[in-house]
Design an enzyme around this catalytic site. Structure first.
Site, PDB file in Angstrom:
ATOM      1  N   CYS A  44      15.268  84.959  80.702  1.00 46.46           N
ATOM      2  CA  CYS A  44      16.329  85.923  80.382  1.00 46.46           C
ATOM      3  C   CYS A  44      16.969  86.491  81.644  1.00 46.46           C
ATOM      4  O   CYS A  44      18.192  86.695  81.696  1.00 46.46           O
ATOM      5  CB  CYS A  44      15.772  87.060  79.528  1.00 46.46           C
ATOM      6  N   ARG A 119      16.840  83.486  71.152  1.00 45.57           N
ATOM      7  CA  ARG A 119      17.911  83.318  72.131  1.00 45.57           C
ATOM      8  C   ARG A 119      19.160  82.823  71.393  1.00 45.57           C
ATOM      9  O   ARG A 119      19.436  81.625  71.325  1.00 45.57           O
ATOM     10  CB  ARG A 119      17.455  82.317  73.198  1.00 45.57           C
TER      11      ARG A 119
END
Length: 203
Positions: A44, A119
């Protein structure tokens, strides 16, 4: 009801790292809403750096970025500060603090096994319609170049009402809608760019 491709994006008013925002206030703009599994995680972090490095390109396309996870706003602030300290990167877009998971559930972003957000990526057009949605595995970082390519393809369709072929890149030909009657299919036969009656390329 979970988000559906081609349907209106569920509205929300939420707290973010830049204060409260409401999705419907973005009407008239393109929006890239993307979720990440968690703050202070390696994949991330690379993604947020990559989004920031291309932020001006998104702005030139008229696209507003909005991040999202179920972390608190204090976690977001600490993570943003950490990225600034270690990478010299200022995150310029808001990150939703969806601690009650309301937005994540509306957009079908919860991994039932881990309880974290997956995601996900959503492109929302100026009429607040969801035009693209995709989910990446937790172990796989997003390809920012491909996201930008898809935005350009959707904006090409928005402006010219043309579809885009496989592997399309900006500046290449688009595809006209196929004829819907026998007569119109025959009329197309001798037109420039026609490969067969249902496939016509247009520059």
């Amino acid at each position: 009801m979970p988000v559906v491709l081609g349907q209106k994006a569920p509205d929300f008013t939420v707290n973010t790292s830049k204060g409260p925002i409401t999705l419907s206030n973005y009407r008239g703009k393109w929006v890239l809403l993307f979720s990440h599994p968690g703050d202070f995680t390696p994949v991330c972090t690379t993604e947020f750096i990559a989004f920031t490095e291309r932020y001006e390109d998104f702005q030139k396309l008229g696209v507003e970025l909005i991040g999202l996870s179920i972390d608190s706003v204090f976690s977001h602030i600490a993570w943003i500060r950490d990225i600034k300290e270690h990478f010299g990167i200022d995150i310029p877009f808001p990150i939703i603090a969806d601690i009650d998971k309301e937005v994540a559930r509306e957009y079908n972003l919860i991994d039932e096994k881990s309880g974290a957000t997956v995601r996900g990526v959503f492109i929302i057009d100026p009429n607040q319609i969801v035009r693209w949605m995709i989910y990446y595995p937790a172990e796989t970082g997003r390809n920012i170049e491909e996201i930008i390519r898809v935005i350009k393809a959707l904006q090409f369709n928005w402006d010219r009402k043309l579809a885009t072929p496989a592997n399309w890149q900006p500046g290449q030909e688009g595809i006209e809608p196929a004829p819907t009657t026998v007569d119109s299919s025959f009329k197309r036969d001798n037109e420039q760019g026609v490969k067969t009656w249902y496939l016509k390329f247009v520059k």
